[in-house]
Design an enzyme around this catalytic site. Sequence first.
Site, PDB file in Angstrom:
ATOM      1  N   HIS A  74      -2.743  -0.882  -3.055  1.00  0.00           N
ATOM      2  CA  HIS A  74      -4.220  -0.243  -2.830  1.00  0.00           C
ATOM      3  C   HIS A  74      -4.143   1.253  -3.662  1.00  0.00           C
ATOM      4  O   HIS A  74      -3.066   2.039  -3.307  1.00  0.00           O
ATOM      5  CB  HIS A  74      -4.241   0.497  -1.271  1.00  0.00           C
ATOM      6  CG  HIS A  74      -4.315  -0.890  -0.527  1.00  0.00           C
ATOM      7  ND1 HIS A  74      -3.928  -1.047   0.822  1.00  0.00           N
ATOM      8  CD2 HIS A  74      -5.128  -2.286  -0.602  1.00  0.00           C
ATOM      9  CE1 HIS A  74      -4.551  -2.010   1.522  1.00  0.00           C
ATOM     10  NE2 HIS A  74      -5.078  -2.735   0.559  1.00  0.00           N
ATOM     11  N   SER A 105       0.942  -1.196   0.196  1.00  0.00           N
ATOM     12  CA  SER A 105       0.017   0.063   0.056  1.00  0.00           C
ATOM     13  C   SER A 105       0.865   1.227  -0.005  1.00  0.00           C
ATOM     14  O   SER A 105       1.683   1.527  -0.916  1.00  0.00           O
ATOM     15  CB  SER A 105      -0.994   0.104   1.209  1.00  0.00           C
ATOM     16  OG  SER A 105      -1.934   1.202   1.027  1.00  0.00           O
ATOM     17  N   THR A 106       0.884   2.074   1.116  1.00  0.00           N
ATOM     18  CA  THR A 106       1.535   3.433   1.168  1.00  0.00           C
ATOM     19  C   THR A 106       3.050   3.193   0.821  1.00  0.00           C
ATOM     20  O   THR A 106       3.453   2.264   1.418  1.00  0.00           O
ATOM     21  CB  THR A 106       1.588   3.764   2.416  1.00  0.00           C
ATOM     22  OG1 THR A 106      -0.119   3.939   2.891  1.00  0.00           O
ATOM     23  CG2 THR A 106       1.937   5.493   2.485  1.00  0.00           C
ATOM     24  N   ASP A 159      -4.323  -4.955   6.308  1.00  0.00           N
ATOM     25  CA  ASP A 159      -4.681  -5.789   5.336  1.00  0.00           C
ATOM     26  C   ASP A 159      -3.737  -6.653   4.849  1.00  0.00           C
ATOM     27  O   ASP A 159      -2.726  -6.368   4.494  1.00  0.00           O
ATOM     28  CB  ASP A 159      -5.214  -4.490   4.053  1.00  0.00           C
ATOM     29  CG  ASP A 159      -5.965  -5.433   2.898  1.00  0.00           C
ATOM     30  OD1 ASP A 159      -6.559  -6.464   3.318  1.00  0.00           O
ATOM     31  OD2 ASP A 159      -5.834  -5.191   1.824  1.00  0.00           O
ATOM     32  N   MET A 166      -0.207   1.364   5.274  1.00  0.00           N
ATOM     33  CA  MET A 166      -0.959   1.602   6.385  1.00  0.00           C
ATOM     34  C   MET A 166      -1.764   0.415   6.553  1.00  0.00           C
ATOM     35  O   MET A 166      -2.397  -0.157   5.843  1.00  0.00           O
ATOM     36  CB  MET A 166      -1.478   2.814   6.145  1.00  0.00           C
ATOM     37  CG  MET A 166      -0.658   4.211   6.401  1.00  0.00           C
ATOM     38  SD  MET A 166      -1.891   5.443   6.243  1.00  0.00           S
ATOM     39  CE  MET A 166      -2.152   5.691   4.629  1.00  0.00           C
TER      40      MET A 166
END
Length: 371
Positions: free
Chosen positions: A216, A189-190, A314, A311
């Site tokens: 994401h 993600s991030t 998940d 973050m």
Amino acid sequence: MFAKKIKVMVVDDTIVYRKAVSDVLQEIPGVDVVGVAHNGKIALSKIRTLKPDLLTLDIEMPEMNGIEVLEHLRREAPNVSAIMVSTLTSEGGHMTMKALELGAYDFLLKPNTTNIVDSKKQLRTMLTPLIKAFQTGRTTVGSMGGGRPNNKRTPPPRRPRPAARVTASAPSARGVRRSKSEIIAIGISTGGPNALGKMMPMLPGDLGVPVVLVQHMPPVFTKSLAASLNAKCALTVKEAENGEPILPNIAYIAPGGQQMKLVASTDGQNRLIKLTNDPPENSCRPSVDYLFRSVADYYVGRTTAVIMTGMGSDGTKGLEILKQKGAVVIGQDQSSCVVYGMPKAPAEKGLVDVVAPLDRIAAEIVKTVKG
């Protein structure tokens, strides 16, 4: 909670967004909005005196756009980071990938509503976790140079890896490893586009197995990410299409806004990509958990799962299932993560077999496939 406030400057050519973003930032504890600018040239002149830690930076502006500002920051002010504010368009996606390659911390989408109250609500939802992650990174790592860890530094000595670990609370958590891995499943993600841009070109073109990946991201942007990675990698990288078979040496990126899973073909021999509009999980669509569960169904004892910067948590529930079915789990180490959230949660549960810095993940993946 944060000993020192972070100084943020808002750069946008639209007065409505300058005001809305400023208002939202001022609501976040530990944030000091030190100024605004309506184009890139003015922003650069103000940076010298205001010395912000972080910009919210519109990509598309007259005089000097956000990309040009980032190029200047990279040369002249490498400790100033930026969260890009983009539009949900093909051009916006392409420019956002470019911004992330230039060192932007992350990005958010401009609200798709003209109602100022709704716009602020959307901005608050998107911006608050990014700011908090940036604050946490500065608190735990110190100045990170552009908001990201400097991966050129010499990594700390790696501790000897323990044998496959079993969590005390779940003695049967580890399943039986059948053979070498026949699929690689990645959740990120991030900080992901930059991390993938470093890691995936290290994978050989003859890896011999498919790669399925959830990053994401919103719709359109995943297509831009796939194109960017495909240009750098020996593997073929593409945005996944519904119903296509998964083939060796191809990496399939889940499209933004859809869930992706694997299903059996009618002949029972092959595995196909299935895209759905199933609800978000962990507020994410695509969701890592959603993909990982389906991989666990079809590749018992033959999966390598990789959990990287991001973050939240998940992927952790999916990893629990994969672990029960004999997967090998590789987690990115804290020092090379932009946000140590997604790898931290499974590591604390004892689900991670190998903890590796970003520049070693590809080699660890290859070991599980080639032996």
